[in-house]
Design an enzyme around this catalytic site. Structure first.
Site, PDB file in Angstrom:
ATOM      1  N   ASP A 328      29.470  61.801  -8.239  1.00 59.29           N
ATOM      2  CA  ASP A 328      28.422  62.754  -8.602  1.00 59.29           C
ATOM      3  C   ASP A 328      27.096  62.173  -8.144  1.00 59.29           C
ATOM      4  OD1 ASP A 328      30.054  64.473  -9.916  1.00 59.29           O
ATOM      5  OD2 ASP A 328      29.749  63.595 -11.897  1.00 59.29           O
ATOM      6  N   ASP A 638      31.811  64.164 -15.528  1.00 60.30           N
ATOM      7  CA  ASP A 638      31.360  63.996 -16.904  1.00 60.30           C
ATOM      8  C   ASP A 638      31.668  65.184 -17.813  1.00 60.30           C
ATOM      9  OD1 ASP A 638      29.616  65.641 -15.618  1.00 60.30           O
ATOM     10  OD2 ASP A 638      27.893  64.292 -15.716  1.00 60.30           O
ATOM     11  N   ASP A 642      35.414  68.917 -15.355  1.00 60.95           N
ATOM     12  CA  ASP A 642      35.713  67.849 -14.392  1.00 60.95           C
ATOM     13  C   ASP A 642      37.078  67.213 -14.690  1.00 60.95           C
ATOM     14  OD1 ASP A 642      33.332  68.035 -13.014  1.00 60.95           O
ATOM     15  OD2 ASP A 642      32.279  66.672 -14.345  1.00 60.95           O
ATOM     16  N   ASP A 736      54.314  25.063 -15.278  1.00 59.97           N
ATOM     17  CA  ASP A 736      54.316  26.529 -15.315  1.00 59.97           C
ATOM     18  C   ASP A 736      53.235  27.120 -16.214  1.00 59.97           C
ATOM     19  OD1 ASP A 736      56.359  26.499 -13.624  1.00 59.97           O
ATOM     20  OD2 ASP A 736      57.731  27.744 -14.802  1.00 59.97           O
TER      21      ASP A 736
END
Ligand code: ATP
Length: 903
Positions: A328, A638, A642, A736
């Site tokens: 946007d 937003d 959307d 490990d």
């Protein structure tokens, strides 16, 4: 009263029954009710208790076999061995337990960060509180895009619609009202005066009273049915789980061969069995999933510090694959701090001075200041701007400046009106607002209807000038409404264009006198036959950090596309300033999009840099077109509309400050500062996390291959065991655990944003990792075995020393190669060795442990080790360095040859 029957009561009765009022509850009452009703949460039954996590560590099949074998060896009299092995198993389990606990905690705190909030009236004030703090009797304010935070009875509303599919399965929006519904047994879907927790507002506004919270809500009642675990496993985690299972079988197969070969070569059956089981325990990378989770969780914490909140863990991986960011404009690429600079009204253009939202500035016409109240069109335009407005300007003592509560566009209009001395409060005394049609990105307009002292109504509208003009038949000139001629219309469009090309965001203003309020109310689209008053152009400067971020994206092979509801000219001007508009780049408007087929759009999509005057609905088509071309799309948004595009994108992104709950719920990533640069930071972190996972997968697996090769080859050739069971377990513990975790938090390599995006389908073993695991593993095995064989062959009576040497070589091999694993492409020297302090600390602690096992007399008994001399250490270190350095030399050689060939 039966809480299910609130819909049969009038709003007033509901308030009375709940002992509350429209001005809300007081703080003490809220506290008291919180104690009575508890927090407004759905209990999460999916979380494992800590003791379950602990005992899970012992559920591994091989660990059970090892425990059983150890017990047997204990019974056979090998006490010290048995106790040590059990101690090692417990330490290992504790390590795994703390790793998992930490991972769980990080995930839980993430959930906290995205916890919803609610807008309530308490003690006559409007406040925002965490939704968990709501109590029955609270008065909540709901608007489009909100997730309803508790079960509520609607009190007053305007065009209020909700989407209740999560509760009733009905996916179409439901129009609500506040009237009584007499049937106590009306199904949930028909209780149109109620709002239910977890459903969302798709349109309008409402005031409501909370009637049930937490597990007492309708959602709470079915929580156990719907509590499906959130998708917190990433595709990579799933693939690694599968890989883990395959490795179990491979390790077991090889172990069986080792055991058999040992027995055939005359080794003691039980010793071989213990060695085999220990080897299997060491070789199976059982810690891998937990370390992956930790790396993800720590990476996600790092993202939070950079203002990106991850909602869906799998997106962390996808971030590194993003090839296009659709962003946007307003607020994400720009600052969303608007200031009106130019006004056109009554055929004249005025320049407005002043900065930010400060109500100080002048109106300049032809180089000299003018008084707006003397210019009827300008005065009317400013009054409408202030009236058709929901924002509020407040002076912030902390920053000693004015700032805007609400929509910044409207804030700018309030500020410019205030510069002329018009305040909303003053105007509102003469004109009372009776109706509002809120701003909507599809309609691109907002309208209010006001009533003056004599009862006359006027409709006031502001919106995108080109959209508004289509609804205007008249224009205000010389204080009179006159027909809007073609020439005048053209002139306004030219002004709009000229202001837009200076990157100004334009708003048009219009009005209409109304004769009958009722007939207007009945119209779906009342903004017709309007009188155009003028337009305002406001600046919204680009965010400073966005320039750099877009440049970074270009280097990283990521294209940025601007998607905006704003006018084409304004959008292009900003896109050019920011470097989004490239040579040959196209702009497509919403109207053009409507005339394109999906195929045509997909064909063009790669060269489109700006989508202007689009509606949120267009975004979904854009995402799909780009995906059709094989792009991995990050999409911002937003609003409620959307959400589908956010959901469909590979990485859906919503805005933390300006975003609606619905958009946030649909998104994988929330930007807490609404800033484009944060997306780029998140991508950088995402790439770093994936790299780190590859680093320790490579480290752990090559170490394990080394261990297996050592044991396998030795037994094949009929050597004595090069490592005792207890030593194998010790190697596993020392190498490990901590070093692998330290690799998981390794800082990203410098060139991380100069590489092209990773292919989504790429295997974790791609780009040389698989080969490195095998070659390093073989080298580690050969070097360890060589040291063992040379020592033992020299003096067969010194078997214990040979085993100690092998033990030390194997550990050191791994501790040296861990530094090599820090670079994906380069070798051990391509990065600062001291660049990861955690790794240095982990390696130091592992070396200390090794030295203790070799030199502390009590541990010598346990680990069956003998002290090594300086010369022995020289041999060990040279052998341990070979796997890493031989391959580094080979890589350097290849680079030189390549450079020569290139020349
Ligand atoms: P982006 O989609 O990048 O956030 P945007 O904010 O400009 O861009 P919209 O909010 O859909 O997109 O606005 C589209 C147009 O509607 C704007 O160019 C402006 O002319 C007009 N507009 C914006 N806000 C308002 C408002 N509060 N009231 C009336 N009109 C508005």
């Amino acid at each position: 009263m039966n809480q299910a029957e609130w819909h049969t009561q009038s709003p007033r009765d509901c308030l009375q029954l709940l002992e509350t009022s429209p001005s809300g509850l007081g703080a003490d009452e809220v506290q008291a009710r919180l104690v009575t009703f508890g927090e407004n949460r759905i209990e999460d039954t999916s979380q494992a208790a800590w003791y379950t996590l602990f005992f899970n560590q012992f559920r591994d099949f091989m660990v059970i076999v090892l425990l059983a074998a150890t017990l047997i060896s204990g019974l056979l009299g090998e006490f010290i061995d048995a106790i040590t092995i059990i101690a090692i198993i417990i330490v290992n389990a504790l390590l795994g337990f703390f790793q998992e606990l930490r991972a769980e905690k990080s995930l839980a705190s993430l959930k906290q960060l995205t916890a919803p909030v609610a807008h309530v009236i308490r003690n006559t004030e409007r406040v925002t509180v965490p939704a968990a703090q709501l109590v029955p009797g609270d008065i909540v304010l709901l608007e489009s895009g909100d997730r309803i935070p508790a079960d509520v009875r609607l009190l007053a509303l305007q065009g209020f619609e909700t989407e209740e599919s999560s509760l009733t399965g009905e996916s179409l929006p439901i129009s609500k009202h506040a009237d009584i519904i007499p049937d106590p047994l009306a199904p949930l879907g028909d209780r149109k005066n109620m709002g239910y927790m977890g459903t969302s507002v798709t349109r309008g506004k409402a005031q409501a009273v909370v009637v049930a919270t937490g597990m007492n809500t309708e959602m709470g009642k079915i929580a156990n049915l719907i509590q499906t675990a959130e998708d917190t496993e990433t595709p990579l985690q799933r693939r690694l789980d599968q890989l883990g299972k395959i490795l179990v079988y491979i390790s077991l197969g090889i172990t069986a061969v080792v055991v058999l070969a040992g027995i055939l070569h005359g080794q003691h059956v039980f010793h071989m069995f213990m060695a085999g089981v220990s080897l299997a325990v060491a070789a199976i990378p059982e810690g891998l999933p937990a370390i992956v989770t930790i790396a993800l969780a720590i990476g996600v914490q790092r993202m939070i510090k950079r203002k990106a909140i991850v909602r869906k863990l799998p997106s962390v991986e996808t971030l590194g694959c993003a090839t296009v960011i659709c962003s946007d404009k307003t607020g994400t690429l720009t600052q969303n701090k608007m200031t009106v600079q130019e006004i056109w009204a009554g055929g004249k253009t005025y320049h407005v001075t002043g900065q930010g939202y400060r109500p100080e500035g002048e109106f300049i016409f032809n180089g000299s200041g003018v008084r707006p109240e003397k210019r009827p069109e300008l005065a009317r335009l400013l009054q409408i701007s202030a009236l058709c407005n929901n924002a509020e300007l407040v002076f912030d003592e902390n920053i000693k400046d004015w700032h805007c509560h609400g929509d910044p566009t409207e804030g700018a209009l309030l500020a410019v009106a205030a510069k002329a001395g018009y305040s909303l409060a003053d105007i509102a005394q003469q004109l009372q607002r009776v109706e509002e049609i809120p701003f909507d990105s599809n309609r691109k307009m907002m309208t209010v209807i006001v009533r003056d002292a004599s009862g006359r109504h006027t409709l006031l509208t502001k919106g995108a000038p080109d959209v508004l003009l289509e609804r205007c038949t008249h224009i205000l000139l010389d204080g009179k409404s006159v027909p809007l001629t073609k020439a005048l219309r053209q002139q306004i469009l030219e002004v709009n264009h000229a202001l837009g090309s200076e990157a100004l965001r334009n708003i048009g203003v219009a009005y209409r006198e109304i004769r009958s309020l009722d007939s207007i109310k009945r119209m779906a689209d009342p903004e017709v036959q309007l009188t155009f008053v003028g337009l305002l152009g406001m600046i919204d400067p680009p965010r400073a950090e966005v320039f750099e971020a877009i440049h970074l994206c270009k280097n990283a092979g990521i294209r940025t596309v601007m998607i905006t509801g704003d006018h084409q000219v304004t959008a292009e001007a900003i896109a050019r300033q920011l470097g989004i508009m490239t040579a040959g780049g196209l702009t497509v408007t919403g109207a053009e999009l409507n005339n394109m087929t999906d195929k045509q759009l997909a064909k063009k999509a790669e060269s489109i840099c700006v989508f202007a005057r689009v509606s949120p609905e267009h975004k979904l088509r854009i995402v799909k077109a780009l995906q059709e071309n094989g792009q991995v799309v990050a999409m911002t948004g937003d609003g409620v509309n959307d959400a589908p595009a956010i959901q469909a994108a590979d990485i859906g992104i919503s805005m933390g400050q300006g975003g609606t709950d619905v958009a946030k719920d649909a998104s994988a990533l929330i930007l807490s500062d609404d800033n484009f640069a944060t997306i780029v930071a998140a991508i950088e972190e995402g790439r770093g996390i994936y790299d780190n996972i590859r680093k320790f997968v490579r480290y752990l697996l090559s170490s394990n291959v080394g261990e297996i090769i050592t044991m396998f080859v030795a037994t094949l050739f009929g050597f004595p065991l090069p490592l005792l069971p207890i030593q194998i377990l010790c190697v596993n513990l020392v190498t490990d655990g901590l070093p692998a975790i330290a690799l998981g938090v390794d800082p990203a390599e410098k060139d991380i944003m100069q590489r092209k995006p990773r292919n989504v389908k790429e295997s974790i073993f791609a780009r040389g990792v698989g080969t490195k695991i095998i070659t390093r593993g073989i080298f580690i095995g050969i070097c360890t075995l060589s040291v063992f064989w040379l020592t033992w062959h020299n003096d067969p009576s010194q078997l214990q020393k040979a085993q100690t040497m092998a033990f030390a070589t194997l550990v050191m091999c791994q501790l040296i190669q861990v530094f090599d694993c820090r670079s994906v492409e380069g070798g051990i020297f391509s990065r600062n060795i001291f660049g990861n302090v955690w790794l240095i600390a982990a390696v130091c602690s592992s070396i200390t442990f090794l030295l203790c096992a070799i030199y502390v007399p009590a541990l010598q008994i346990i680990f069956k080790s003998v002290p090594l001399h300086l010369f022995d250490w020289a041999v060990v270190l040279v052998a341990a360095a070979i796997p890493t350095f031989a391959l580094t030399v080979r890589r350097a050689g290849r680079r030189v040859t390549r450079a020569r060939l290139a020349r």
